[in-house]
Design an enzyme around this catalytic site. Sequence first.
Site, PDB file in Angstrom:
ATOM      1  N   SER A 175       0.801  -1.225   0.000  1.00  0.00           N
ATOM      2  CA  SER A 175       0.000   0.000   0.000  1.00  0.00           C
ATOM      3  C   SER A 175       0.830   1.270   0.000  1.00  0.00           C
ATOM      4  O   SER A 175       0.290   2.360  -0.124  1.00  0.00           O
ATOM      5  CB  SER A 175      -0.928   0.018   1.220  1.00  0.00           C
ATOM      6  OG  SER A 175      -1.845  -1.046   1.159  1.00  0.00           O
ATOM      7  N   SER A 204       0.725   7.040   0.930  1.00  0.00           N
ATOM      8  CA  SER A 204       0.319   5.661   0.646  1.00  0.00           C
ATOM      9  C   SER A 204      -0.574   5.643  -0.596  1.00  0.00           C
ATOM     10  O   SER A 204      -0.913   6.695  -1.158  1.00  0.00           O
ATOM     11  CB  SER A 204      -0.421   5.075   1.848  1.00  0.00           C
ATOM     12  OG  SER A 204      -1.602   5.808   2.113  1.00  0.00           O
ATOM     13  N   TYR A 205      -0.990   4.460  -1.011  1.00  0.00           N
ATOM     14  CA  TYR A 205      -1.764   4.288  -2.242  1.00  0.00           C
ATOM     15  C   TYR A 205      -3.025   5.157  -2.204  1.00  0.00           C
ATOM     16  O   TYR A 205      -3.818   5.071  -1.274  1.00  0.00           O
ATOM     17  CB  TYR A 205      -2.134   2.820  -2.415  1.00  0.00           C
ATOM     18  CG  TYR A 205      -2.666   2.478  -3.779  1.00  0.00           C
ATOM     19  CD1 TYR A 205      -1.914   2.731  -4.918  1.00  0.00           C
ATOM     20  CD2 TYR A 205      -3.924   1.911  -3.945  1.00  0.00           C
ATOM     21  CE1 TYR A 205      -2.394   2.430  -6.175  1.00  0.00           C
ATOM     22  CE2 TYR A 205      -4.417   1.597  -5.196  1.00  0.00           C
ATOM     23  CZ  TYR A 205      -3.643   1.859  -6.313  1.00  0.00           C
ATOM     24  OH  TYR A 205      -4.125   1.561  -7.553  1.00  0.00           O
ATOM     25  N   PRO A 206      -3.213   6.032  -3.213  1.00  0.00           N
ATOM     26  CA  PRO A 206      -4.300   7.014  -3.125  1.00  0.00           C
ATOM     27  C   PRO A 206      -5.668   6.526  -3.592  1.00  0.00           C
ATOM     28  O   PRO A 206      -6.609   7.307  -3.623  1.00  0.00           O
ATOM     29  CB  PRO A 206      -3.797   8.148  -4.024  1.00  0.00           C
ATOM     30  CG  PRO A 206      -2.968   7.452  -5.052  1.00  0.00           C
ATOM     31  CD  PRO A 206      -2.352   6.266  -4.384  1.00  0.00           C
TER      32      PRO A 206
END
Length: 863
Positions: free
Chosen positions: A154, A336-338
């Site tokens: 992530s 982190s992963y949006p």
Amino acid sequence: MRTVLMVAEKPSLAQSIAKILSCMWNMSSRKGLNGVCSVHEYTGSFIGQSAHFKMTSVCGHVMTLDFIGKYNSWDKVDPAELFSKAPTEKKEANPKLTIVKFLQVEGRGCDCIVLWLDCDKEGENICFEVLDAVLPVMNKPRGTERTIYRAKFSSITDTDICNAMNHLGEPNLNEALSVDARQELDLRIGCAFTRFQTKYFQGKYGNLDSSLISFGPCQTPTLGFCVERHDKIQSFKPETYWVLQAKVNPEKESSLTLDWDRVRVFDREVAQMFLNITKTAKEAKVESVSKKEKVKQRPLALNTVEMLRVASAALGMGPQHAMQIAERLYTQGYISYPRTETTHYPENFDLKGCLRQQANNPYWAETVKSLLLEGINRPRKGHDAGDHPPITPMRAATEAELGGDGWRLYEYITRHFIATVSADCKYLQTTISFSIGPERFTCVGKVVTSPGFTEIMPWHSIPLEESLPHCEKGDLFPIGEIKLLEKQTSPPDYLTEAELITLMEKHGIGTDASIPVHINNICQRNYVIVESGRRLKPTNLGIVLVHGYYKIDAELVLPTIRSAVEKQLNLIALGKANYHQVLEHTLDIFKRKFHYFVDSIAGMDELMEVSFSPLAATGKPLSRCGKCHRFMKYIQAKPSRLHCSHCDDTYSLPQNGTIKLYKELRCPLDDFELVLWSSGSRGKSYPLCPYCYNHPPFRDMKKGMGCNECTHPTCQHSLSMLGIGQCVECENGVLVLDPTSGPKWKMACNKCNVVVHFFENAHKVRVSAETCDLCEAALVDVDFNKAKSPLPGDETQHSGCVFCDPVFQDLVELKHATMRHPMHRGGQGKRQGRGRGKGRRPGGRLNPKKPKDKMAALAAYFV
């Protein structure tokens, strides 16, 4: 030693992951064969064995879904066939990058593959696109040996990447199939409706000002929300109401404004009665005083939809722009992963570790250090969608590092995260109730006792209000003023992007990844205009389309049917529904709707007639029709075209440029007057026959070709007479003299955007019938200006090859045309390839052949 191929979604991501896994000391990097994706190699351990690692990437989707050749022709295929009869195929999403070939070269001889694609449904789909390309060339597994691995992560941090490498799983086929289903549904449904309504309405109206009247199963309900609000505004009728306002004077030089408990009344006589009653009173009596501690809760952890809402409402960024910035911050390791629907942190999430990263930032260092010292608060329990943790800052950054919008979005994400682990805001609310005669009035005051999270998010702080006097029940205050205020109800405003995002999420239209795309589409199609405050105001075209859908079949625009389809797609992803059954059932529904829409199109046409002008009444006379010899009208609104009202024929033209009459010259084949298309003074231009452009006269010509691609053997405007030689950059193009460019003469490729400037200030430039002995390009006859001739002595005329003649060497300059739109025919020229193509030029001449030293010669002339 086993060879392990690892594939990430983007080149920058591949480099970051490789650096973390290789510990940077023994990693070597090189460019791949496509010149875009790098390959990072190192040795290490893989599942207990020594291994040679090759880390590379793709550039998003490797493949895209499209119809096979003939079904891409709007003129030859009935749109109804696109629902079932038209076969589809997977094509390379970006053929110029040759990703499939690149993956096969790098994957050949590898024993295992580890897929580091983004951890969402689209990422799973790309996993299988990569596998389809690589598995055929990889070493065959021995027995039941496992060779395919999927990494789940992530954020781009050492901890997360190493943890993903130590807990490898498998790609999820069901999630990949759900994406395949969505792609096919959107392609078939969108293309069928779009082709039909675009051809129907552009063939009738001239001022639609949209090159494509598109329909989309998600795009259209998105537009529907905007038009629904517009309709409420238009139908709104203001009502007058009255409010009783009282002021009391607790002290000589202070006054306190009271709110009427009845709020408002809509009858003037009743309002006047209340005013008369209260005016008889001389004092206001305190009926009660209540004090209550209240709490304003800290925000839930940040997910994609909330980030997009705030970016639009508070930061003034469009959703698609905000998403692009967030993805860049993610690939650079800052957040982190949006893309996540989750607002709840998992129990093992290292909140303190993330917080420590921010301890030295001058903007929030004090708040962070205080939290670390006193202890953080556990974030509120939000929604766990089971995808990714909430959007969190993963690395410290400065404004100088990120700059502009990147910093603004990063700052908000960081402040939001710190707020989630801060205390709630606490305040004391005091409410004093008064009576003035028989009527009751109230005033409320708030005093912050503990600011909590509002220190880091000051825009959420409790507003300062006028201080309330100390009083008790039974106290009397003199009345300063009582008056009646006349007001009117106001209409709602146009939807903001933030409000639209909320509606789309509520009704299940699109996903966290696609919501920005759908909003961007309705803006690009000229269905809505973004006004100040990022409010979306529908255009006439957007309004008429939605009203037309409602008139024919409301389900085409209501969110209900798409929401039901999204639920079915999610069931495919969970393995609870059959991919083929969902696809067939949904296509059958929309096929029936399409046929009904076609049969009922007159209903929408009635609305169009009111708002738009017919073709015959639009545009200005420009060139003569070759059939009736009357003037055709040039319609400049998108898509620009010529219309002959006498013959009732419409002729499409090249877009994104200017059109003017070409010297009143006529085409020798059909007697139509030629027009000249130009992309601007720095670009390219060429003449074209409107009829030939739409109805190619020769077998080797396609629709949309101008005179610079016409193979007529004797016409003075054709490729045969003005073509000089093979393009220096693209494989299939020919450099053609632009006869209108003097005195700043140039030739331009008829395929790509290469422009070659030469012989400035020459009187005449003509293409000779003779060819160069070295490269077989056509020779050029140049008549120079006597005062500015570059030729030795007093000579003004010279004939030679623009590629090989030493006299012309310093007079030739290669440039790239400035195109107004990336969708212009030919696209960007390929800078890396300068080889010559093969084949015979029209009119008998050979295309120029490359002599042994031709590459060196080109480098000398054009670089």
